[in-house]
Enzyme design. Structure first.
Site: not given
Length: 191
Positions: A84, A114, A148, A171-172, A186, A189
Site C-alpha cells: 500500500n 549502526h 499500517g 525487533t525479533k 510479540r 496468539k
C-alpha cells in the site's frame, strides 16, 4: 579485496558513499520518481518501472505510489502481494517478501544497522564526517499481513501466515501462524 557493495550485502561495515553504491542509489531515486509520478491507469509503464527498479517481482504484485527504497535491486516480492501507499523499504541488504502478502500504508522495512555507541558510529575521513553502517536481511513469509505504520527492523524473519498488528515495531523473529503486535512486537496468539 571486496567492493563496498559486497561488504554491504555480506553484513560487514561498508562505506555508503562509495561511488558504485551512490550510482545505484541515484538510479533507484530516478526510477522511484518516475514510478511515483506515473498515472495509475498506465499499468504497463508502472509494471515496467517496477521491473527495472526491483530485484525480483512476481506476477500479480501491486505497489501503490508513493513507494520508496534505497537501491531496489535487493528487494524480492512474491506473486499477488499488495504494497500500500507510502511504504519505505531500505534495502541495503536483501528484503524478501513471499506471495499473497498485504503490506499496509506507511510500513517501513529497514536492513541497515549502526553501532549504538556514538564514538563507534561516527568517524572522520578525508575531512568529512562518516557513519559506520552494516546490514542484515529481512525475510517475510507467504500470506503475511503487516498492519499500517509498522516497522520491521534489520535481521528479522517473519514466518508464513502471520498477521502483524498496526503500529508494531518488529525487533525479533515471528514464527509461522501467529498474530503478533506491539512495541516491541510479540506473539499474542496462534492462528
Amino acid at each position: 579485496m571486496k567492493s563496498e557493495r559486497e561488504k554491504m550485502l555480506s553484513g560487514e561495515s561498508y562505506d555508503s558513499r562509495d561511488s558504485e553504491l551512490l550510482e545505484m542509489y541515484h538510479r533507484a531515486r530516478a526510477l522511484n520518481l518516475a514510478f511515483n509520478s506515473c498515472d495509475t491507469r498506465d499499468s504497463a509503464s508502472r509494471d515496467q518501472l517496477l521491473r527495472s527498479l526491483l530485484g525480483k517481482i512476481d506476477p500479480g504484485v501491486w505497489i501503490e505510489s508513493p513507494f520508496y527504497c534505497d537501491y531496489g535491486v535487493n528487494i524480492e516480492i512474491g506473486e499477488n502481494t499488495f504494497v500500500n501507499t507510502n511504504c519505505m523499504f531500505l534495502d541495503d541488504n536483501l528484503i524478501r517478501i513471499g506471495k499473497n502478502g498485504l503490506i499496509a500504508p506507511y510500513v517501513q522495512i529497514y536492513t541497515a544497522v549502526h553501532p549504538l555507541k556514538a564514538s563507534d558510529r561516527i568517524f572522520q575521513e578525508s575531512g568529512s564526517t562518516r557513519y559506520r553502517t552494516s546490514t542484515k536481511p529481512v525475510m517475510i513469509g507467504d500470506n503475511v499481513w503487516i498492519g499500517g505504520n509498522s516497522v520491521i527492523l534489520p535481521g528479522v524473519t517473519i514466518g508464513n501466515n502471520v498477521t502483524i498488528g498496526a503500529g508494531s515495531v518488529v525487533t525479533k523473529d515471528i514464527p509461522d501462524n501467529t498474530l503478533a503486535l506491539g512495541n516491541p512486537c510479540r506473539v499474542v496468539k496462534e492462528l
